[in-house]
Design a protein around this motif. Structure first.
Motif, PDB file in Angstrom:
ATOM      1  N   ALA A  70      -6.039   9.679 -11.890  1.00 48.12           N
ATOM      2  CA  ALA A  70      -6.251   8.696 -10.888  1.00 48.12           C
ATOM      3  C   ALA A  70      -7.295   7.635 -11.344  1.00 48.12           C
ATOM      4  O   ALA A  70      -8.424   8.069 -11.705  1.00 48.12           O
ATOM      5  CB  ALA A  70      -6.181   9.367  -9.579  1.00 48.12           C
ATOM      6  N   THR A  71      -7.198   6.422 -10.929  1.00 44.50           N
ATOM      7  CA  THR A  71      -8.175   5.338 -10.848  1.00 44.50           C
ATOM      8  C   THR A  71      -8.526   5.193  -9.481  1.00 44.50           C
ATOM      9  O   THR A  71      -9.513   4.233  -9.190  1.00 44.50           O
ATOM     10  CB  THR A  71      -7.769   4.011 -11.722  1.00 44.50           C
ATOM     11  OG1 THR A  71      -6.614   3.336 -10.993  1.00 44.50           O
ATOM     12  CG2 THR A  71      -7.417   4.469 -13.282  1.00 44.50           C
ATOM     13  N   VAL A  72      -7.758   5.413  -8.426  1.00 44.37           N
ATOM     14  CA  VAL A  72      -8.164   5.192  -7.254  1.00 44.37           C
ATOM     15  C   VAL A  72      -8.040   6.598  -6.324  1.00 44.37           C
ATOM     16  O   VAL A  72      -7.186   7.476  -6.758  1.00 44.37           O
ATOM     17  CB  VAL A  72      -6.912   4.273  -6.564  1.00 44.37           C
ATOM     18  CG1 VAL A  72      -6.946   2.821  -7.026  1.00 44.37           C
ATOM     19  CG2 VAL A  72      -5.571   4.819  -6.527  1.00 44.37           C
ATOM     20  N   THR A  73      -8.725   6.680  -5.484  1.00 42.27           N
ATOM     21  CA  THR A  73      -9.061   7.957  -4.651  1.00 42.27           C
ATOM     22  C   THR A  73      -7.703   7.903  -3.564  1.00 42.27           C
ATOM     23  O   THR A  73      -6.968   6.837  -3.335  1.00 42.27           O
ATOM     24  CB  THR A  73     -10.281   7.817  -3.650  1.00 42.27           C
ATOM     25  OG1 THR A  73     -10.340   6.985  -3.051  1.00 42.27           O
ATOM     26  CG2 THR A  73     -11.412   7.823  -4.693  1.00 42.27           C
ATOM     27  N   GLU A  74      -7.600   8.927  -2.899  1.00 42.52           N
ATOM     28  CA  GLU A  74      -6.423   9.190  -2.008  1.00 42.52           C
ATOM     29  C   GLU A  74      -6.971   8.463  -0.784  1.00 42.52           C
ATOM     30  O   GLU A  74      -6.036   7.671  -0.270  1.00 42.52           O
ATOM     31  CB  GLU A  74      -6.383  10.696  -1.614  1.00 42.52           C
ATOM     32  CG  GLU A  74      -5.236  10.857  -0.900  1.00 42.52           C
ATOM     33  CD  GLU A  74      -4.791  12.502  -0.784  1.00 42.52           C
ATOM     34  OE1 GLU A  74      -3.875  12.691   0.010  1.00 42.52           O
ATOM     35  OE2 GLU A  74      -5.547  13.237  -1.180  1.00 42.52           O
ATOM     36  N   ALA A  75      -8.258   8.244  -0.384  1.00 44.78           N
ATOM     37  CA  ALA A  75      -8.641   7.611   0.889  1.00 44.78           C
ATOM     38  C   ALA A  75      -8.474   5.965   0.444  1.00 44.78           C
ATOM     39  O   ALA A  75      -8.004   5.393   1.660  1.00 44.78           O
ATOM     40  CB  ALA A  75      -9.948   8.049   1.066  1.00 44.78           C
ATOM     41  N   ARG A  76      -8.705   5.701  -0.562  1.00 45.22           N
ATOM     42  CA  ARG A  76      -8.383   4.196  -0.908  1.00 45.22           C
ATOM     43  C   ARG A  76      -6.950   3.709  -0.716  1.00 45.22           C
ATOM     44  O   ARG A  76      -6.550   2.797  -0.413  1.00 45.22           O
ATOM     45  CB  ARG A  76      -8.992   3.885  -2.022  1.00 45.22           C
ATOM     46  CG  ARG A  76      -9.112   2.467  -2.249  1.00 45.22           C
ATOM     47  CD  ARG A  76      -9.686   1.942  -3.761  1.00 45.22           C
ATOM     48  NE  ARG A  76      -9.382   0.594  -3.853  1.00 45.22           N
ATOM     49  CZ  ARG A  76     -10.575  -0.232  -4.057  1.00 45.22           C
ATOM     50  NH1 ARG A  76     -11.854   0.053  -4.129  1.00 45.22           N
ATOM     51  NH2 ARG A  76     -10.283  -1.545  -4.372  1.00 45.22           N
ATOM     52  N   ALA A  77      -6.200   4.651  -1.318  1.00 42.36           N
ATOM     53  CA  ALA A  77      -4.682   4.506  -1.346  1.00 42.36           C
ATOM     54  C   ALA A  77      -4.099   4.367   0.229  1.00 42.36           C
ATOM     55  O   ALA A  77      -3.212   3.497   0.335  1.00 42.36           O
ATOM     56  CB  ALA A  77      -4.014   5.367  -2.225  1.00 42.36           C
ATOM     57  N   SER A  78      -4.672   5.339   0.862  1.00 44.12           N
ATOM     58  CA  SER A  78      -4.327   5.420   2.230  1.00 44.12           C
ATOM     59  C   SER A  78      -4.562   4.245   2.861  1.00 44.12           C
ATOM     60  O   SER A  78      -4.035   3.702   3.762  1.00 44.12           O
ATOM     61  CB  SER A  78      -4.907   6.831   3.049  1.00 44.12           C
ATOM     62  OG  SER A  78      -4.392   7.951   2.498  1.00 44.12           O
ATOM     63  N   THR A  79      -5.831   3.570   2.647  1.00 42.11           N
ATOM     64  CA  THR A  79      -6.512   2.360   3.489  1.00 42.11           C
ATOM     65  C   THR A  79      -5.478   1.133   3.029  1.00 42.11           C
ATOM     66  O   THR A  79      -5.271   0.487   4.080  1.00 42.11           O
ATOM     67  CB  THR A  79      -7.768   2.030   2.852  1.00 42.11           C
ATOM     68  OG1 THR A  79      -8.634   3.193   3.402  1.00 42.11           O
ATOM     69  CG2 THR A  79      -8.349   0.929   3.541  1.00 42.11           C
ATOM     70  N   HIS A  80      -5.199   1.250   1.913  1.00 43.54           N
ATOM     71  CA  HIS A  80      -4.264  -0.087   1.573  1.00 43.54           C
ATOM     72  C   HIS A  80      -2.814   0.024   2.060  1.00 43.54           C
ATOM     73  O   HIS A  80      -2.254  -0.820   2.303  1.00 43.54           O
ATOM     74  CB  HIS A  80      -4.087  -0.106  -0.202  1.00 43.54           C
ATOM     75  CG  HIS A  80      -5.142  -0.663  -0.743  1.00 43.54           C
ATOM     76  ND1 HIS A  80      -5.383  -1.917  -1.080  1.00 43.54           N
ATOM     77  CD2 HIS A  80      -6.089   0.254  -1.279  1.00 43.54           C
ATOM     78  CE1 HIS A  80      -6.483  -2.206  -1.676  1.00 43.54           C
ATOM     79  NE2 HIS A  80      -6.841  -0.921  -1.968  1.00 43.54           N
ATOM     80  N   ALA A  81      -2.320   1.205   2.272  1.00 44.97           N
ATOM     81  CA  ALA A  81      -1.153   1.553   2.710  1.00 44.97           C
ATOM     82  C   ALA A  81      -0.946   1.419   4.156  1.00 44.97           C
ATOM     83  O   ALA A  81       0.067   0.612   4.656  1.00 44.97           O
ATOM     84  CB  ALA A  81      -0.696   3.080   2.789  1.00 44.97           C
ATOM     85  N   VAL A  82      -2.136   1.718   5.146  1.00 45.48           N
ATOM     86  CA  VAL A  82      -2.110   1.129   6.352  1.00 45.48           C
ATOM     87  C   VAL A  82      -2.330  -0.279   6.556  1.00 45.48           C
ATOM     88  O   VAL A  82      -1.635  -0.928   7.528  1.00 45.48           O
ATOM     89  CB  VAL A  82      -3.343   2.324   6.963  1.00 45.48           C
ATOM     90  CG1 VAL A  82      -3.620   1.597   8.488  1.00 45.48           C
ATOM     91  CG2 VAL A  82      -3.146   3.502   7.006  1.00 45.48           C
ATOM     92  N   ARG A  83      -3.224  -0.925   5.841  1.00 42.27           N
ATOM     93  CA  ARG A  83      -3.485  -2.436   5.754  1.00 42.27           C
ATOM     94  C   ARG A  83      -2.078  -2.863   5.492  1.00 42.27           C
ATOM     95  O   ARG A  83      -1.857  -4.100   6.001  1.00 42.27           O
ATOM     96  CB  ARG A  83      -4.411  -2.565   4.748  1.00 42.27           C
ATOM     97  CG  ARG A  83      -4.584  -4.307   4.669  1.00 42.27           C
ATOM     98  CD  ARG A  83      -5.878  -4.571   3.796  1.00 42.27           C
ATOM     99  NE  ARG A  83      -7.341  -3.891   4.014  1.00 42.27           N
ATOM    100  CZ  ARG A  83      -7.758  -3.316   3.183  1.00 42.27           C
ATOM    101  NH1 ARG A  83      -7.208  -3.658   2.052  1.00 42.27           N
ATOM    102  NH2 ARG A  83      -8.912  -2.584   3.625  1.00 42.27           N
TER     103      ARG A  83
END
Length: 91
Positions: A70-83
């Motif tokens: 992974a190049t992105v963290t799970e937290a960052r992906a979650s933030t993008h999904a919520v946004r």
């Protein structure tokens, strides 16, 4: 708009990313084993290559197989999904 679509993960992409986040760098076979549903090897390989092109994964040749990480963290992906959800709901 194309950039936002590129950053959004589909349901299957998210499931694959969750396997990578849990196991760390993994080959196609390892990801295939980590998924709940049975998918063909080539399907998993295609999805990993799509995630690589989207910049969500990187791959490194280890012996004869690529290991994807992974190049992105799970937290960052979650933030993008919520946004993305908020943007689509409230425009």
């Amino acid at each position: 708009m194309a950039k936002r679509e590129k950053s959004v993960l589909t349901k299957l992409e998210l499931q694959i990313m969750q396997v990578i986040w849990k196991r760390g760098a993994s080959t196609v076979s390892a990801v295939q084993e980590g998924l709940e549903q049975d998918l063909a090897y080539t399907t998993v390989q295609t999805m990993l290559n799509i995630l690589n092109r989207k910049g969500k994964l990187k791959r490194e040749l280890q012996g004869r197989a690529f290991a994807y990480s992974a190049t992105v963290t799970e937290a960052r992906a979650s933030t993008h999904a919520v946004r993305d959800l908020v943007d689509r709901m409230f425009g």
